[in-house]
Design a protein around this motif. Sequence first.
Motif, short mmCIF file in Angstrom:
data_model
loop_
_atom_site.label_atom_id
_atom_site.label_comp_id
_atom_site.label_asym_id
_atom_site.label_seq_id
_atom_site.Cartn_x
_atom_site.Cartn_y
_atom_site.Cartn_z
N LEU B 19 4.46 -0.17 12.25
CA LEU B 19 4.76 0.80 11.48
C LEU B 19 3.86 0.88 10.13
CD1 LEU B 19 6.93 2.86 10.53
CD2 LEU B 19 8.35 0.76 9.44
N LYS B 20 3.46 -0.30 9.84
CA LYS B 20 2.52 -0.05 8.70
C LYS B 20 1.37 1.04 8.70
CE LYS B 20 -0.06 -2.59 5.32
NZ LYS B 20 -0.07 -3.94 4.39
N GLU B 21 0.66 1.06 10.17
CA GLU B 21 -0.29 1.92 10.63
C GLU B 21 0.25 3.14 10.62
OE1 GLU B 21 -3.33 1.17 10.46
OE2 GLU B 21 -3.84 3.35 11.26
N ALA B 22 1.53 3.30 11.45
CA ALA B 22 2.07 4.67 11.24
C ALA B 22 2.43 5.38 10.18
CB ALA B 22 3.48 4.58 12.38
N LEU B 23 2.75 4.41 9.21
CA LEU B 23 3.19 5.13 7.81
C LEU B 23 1.76 5.63 7.33
CD1 LEU B 23 5.69 2.48 6.50
CD2 LEU B 23 6.07 5.04 6.79
N LEU B 24 0.77 4.90 7.37
CA LEU B 24 -0.73 5.32 6.84
C LEU B 24 -0.70 6.81 7.47
CD1 LEU B 24 -2.44 1.78 6.69
CD2 LEU B 24 -1.80 3.20 4.66
N GLN B 25 -0.98 6.55 8.78
CA GLN B 25 -1.23 7.71 9.58
C GLN B 25 -0.35 9.00 8.98
OE1 GLN B 25 -4.02 8.25 11.01
NE2 GLN B 25 -4.54 6.12 11.06
N ALA B 26 0.84 8.91 9.04
CA ALA B 26 1.83 9.94 8.53
C ALA B 26 1.45 10.25 7.08
CB ALA B 26 3.19 9.38 8.46
N ALA B 27 1.41 9.41 6.19
CA ALA B 27 0.94 9.92 4.96
C ALA B 27 -0.40 10.70 4.79
CB ALA B 27 0.67 8.74 3.99
N LEU B 28 -1.32 10.20 5.75
CA LEU B 28 -2.65 10.93 5.73
C LEU B 28 -2.38 12.43 6.21
CD1 LEU B 28 -5.34 8.57 7.14
CD2 LEU B 28 -5.35 9.91 5.01
N GLY B 29 -1.66 12.60 7.22
CA GLY B 29 -0.99 13.84 7.56
C GLY B 29 -0.52 14.80 6.82
N ASP B 61 5.68 0.65 -3.07
CA ASP B 61 5.99 1.84 -3.48
C ASP B 61 5.11 2.93 -2.97
OD1 ASP B 61 4.09 1.54 -5.39
OD2 ASP B 61 5.44 1.25 -6.78
N ARG B 62 5.45 4.32 -3.71
CA ARG B 62 4.43 5.20 -3.12
C ARG B 62 2.98 4.93 -3.83
NH1 ARG B 62 3.18 11.42 -3.84
NH2 ARG B 62 1.82 10.54 -5.48
N ASP B 63 2.92 4.38 -4.84
CA ASP B 63 1.46 4.24 -5.32
C ASP B 63 0.68 3.12 -4.39
OD1 ASP B 63 1.42 6.04 -7.11
OD2 ASP B 63 1.82 4.70 -8.82
N ASP B 64 1.60 2.18 -3.98
CA ASP B 64 0.77 1.35 -3.08
C ASP B 64 0.39 1.94 -1.88
OD1 ASP B 64 0.20 -1.22 -2.37
OD2 ASP B 64 2.04 -1.83 -1.52
N LEU B 65 1.43 2.54 -1.22
CA LEU B 65 0.82 3.40 -0.13
C LEU B 65 -0.67 4.20 -0.06
CD1 LEU B 65 3.09 5.23 2.52
CD2 LEU B 65 0.72 5.33 2.36
N LEU B 66 -0.52 4.88 -1.44
CA LEU B 66 -1.59 5.78 -1.64
C LEU B 66 -2.84 4.98 -2.03
CD1 LEU B 66 -1.62 8.85 -1.84
CD2 LEU B 66 -1.23 8.62 -4.42
N ALA B 67 -2.55 3.73 -2.65
CA ALA B 67 -3.71 2.96 -2.95
C ALA B 67 -4.44 2.37 -1.69
CB ALA B 67 -3.56 1.94 -3.91
N SER B 68 -3.49 2.16 -0.62
CA SER B 68 -3.87 1.58 0.65
C SER B 68 -4.75 2.49 1.30
CB SER B 68 -2.80 1.20 1.60
OG SER B 68 -2.22 0.17 1.06
N ILE B 69 -4.31 3.95 1.27
CA ILE B 69 -5.09 4.91 1.93
C ILE B 69 -6.55 5.26 1.39
CG2 ILE B 69 -5.13 7.49 2.27
CD1 ILE B 69 -2.23 7.36 2.68
N TYR B 114 -10.47 11.97 1.25
CA TYR B 114 -10.93 12.40 -0.02
C TYR B 114 -10.07 12.63 -1.28
CZ TYR B 114 -14.71 14.80 -2.46
OH TYR B 114 -15.95 15.21 -3.61
N SER B 115 -8.98 13.21 -0.87
CA SER B 115 -8.05 13.44 -2.08
C SER B 115 -7.34 11.94 -2.61
CB SER B 115 -6.72 14.19 -1.51
OG SER B 115 -7.02 15.58 -1.28
N ALA B 116 -7.14 11.28 -1.69
CA ALA B 116 -6.55 9.89 -2.06
C ALA B 116 -7.47 9.10 -2.74
CB ALA B 116 -6.16 9.07 -0.92
N MET B 117 -8.85 9.27 -2.48
CA MET B 117 -9.92 8.52 -3.10
C MET B 117 -10.24 9.19 -4.57
SD MET B 117 -12.19 8.34 0.21
CE MET B 117 -13.79 8.25 -0.35
#
Lengths: 237, 237
Positions: B19-29, B61-69, B114-117
């Motif tokens: 799921l972790k990977e799936a969440l990263l991909q979903a957030a990217l999309g 939280d959301r920021d943690d996900l964003l930082a991972s991306i 690029y946006s996340a970075m």
Amino acid sequence: MSWRKDDRRAERGYHHGNLKEALLQAALGLIAEKGAAGFTFADAARSAGVSAAAPYRHFRDRDDLLASIAQRGFEQFEAALTAAWDDGRPDTVSAFMRVGKAYLAFARNEPAFYSAMFESGVPVDSNPPLAAAGERAFGVIRIAAERLAALTPPGATRPPAMMMALHIWSLSHGVASLFGRGDAARRKLPMSPEDLLEAGVLIYLRGLGFPTERRPQPPPPPEAGERPAGPWGKVPK
Amino acid sequence: MSWRKDDRRAERGYHHGNLKEALLQAALGLIAEKGAAGFTFADAARSAGVSAAAPYRHFRDRDDLLASIAQRGFEQFEAALTAAWDDGRPDTVSAFMRVGKAYLAFARNEPAFYSAMFESGVPVDSNPPLAAAGERAFGVIRIAAERLAALTPPGATRPPAMMMALHIWSLSHGVASLFGRGDAARRKLPMSPEDLLEAGVLIYLRGLGFPTERRPQPPPPPEAGERPAGPWGKVPK
DNA sequence: TGTACATCAGTGAACGCGCGTTCACTGATGTAC
DNA sequence: TGTACATCAGTGAACGCGCGTTCACTGATGTAC
């Protein structure tokens, strides 16, 4: 009372006293504080000391408010660049450098405007007045580049002024975005953003054939390891 | 079955299947679709086909996900720049130009990363691994600049490699941010971002004393109005 | 100058909505014996 | 090999919250006469 009707109205407003202006200022403060993403329409109303429904008298929605801020930002940006350019006084090259510095100064001193203009996702294309304001700001750089291009020394090829303007704009924007912000997301830098940009522009201009040395010609280095002064003379060890 | 335990686990996960990977991909999309500002934690869960509470098993939280991306983005960015650099083959200058092109290609092809970075407001300073990943990406440009600086032609002053790297990074970032994005907020341009960047880097390198002409030496212009080929040979009228 | 009316900026209550977050739970997987 | 237990990823219901938005209203300002 020499006020014309419009002046009086613009100065005091109806009830609140120019709520539209107060909302713009409130939003600017919130953006500076929490970033362009983290401010809400209700936030702006609260910060302006007014009910949550009041802003609808002046802005269609949050995006409309943000677009107004971006628009005003581009206008102030244009004014700042125009003042820096000062019609090319006292000489074209130094005035050109001043425009670059003004770009950085604006990004640092007006982070809220800068965010609204470049990072808020405001759709520029679907907002002709906003796009026009952005074009006018860029126009200052373009005109400066044209004046500079006209001074191309004999023997050097005259570069397209539009391309020069785009290069300078891009370099300034990159330096400002990466290193020149007041607070967030800045990276460590071994020199000031201003010095970095100045050195970059000087090297660029030299690449176009402009004489940019303060001294007529630096002597060739006696040892390869030593660093005689160049455009990057201010770089620390 | 030659899988080690960790491999099998990373490949299938427990229930959902990583799921972790799936969440990263979903957030990217979602970021690619709606921008870094307009995606929510619940959104990512929904898009991954999972309840709103599930992401809390993997991200604070959301920021943690964003930082991972952003972290992964910098890693892929570094890989892309490293591949483009190709250890300076076939020659240092052309490899250097390729790095600039890779910068633009990344911004265009991976707008979500690029946006996340660069635009999501992720606090880089308070996240050492993220800062380190960003440094490693920049390190590719720095190393390339060092190799280039070592080739300074005799008679020219050797520039500080760090400064060169910062200039190239800034110019690339400015071009990418202003003109090189896939969809939003781009401005009209009389040439491609790639050509704009290439011309800028060539002029810059020439300003440092590097010979950058494809032809040994362009003849001086017969008429001031005509434009013989230079680094900006591709600029349309 | 004064009165009656029109205009319109801002109010406050109300609503639906989606988000973030928690919690006890369930059920699949892994492991000890 | 089989059974009992432990672990832990994901569920679904629940909650408080703040946002966006609407609406009839109020009251201050402007204007016609």
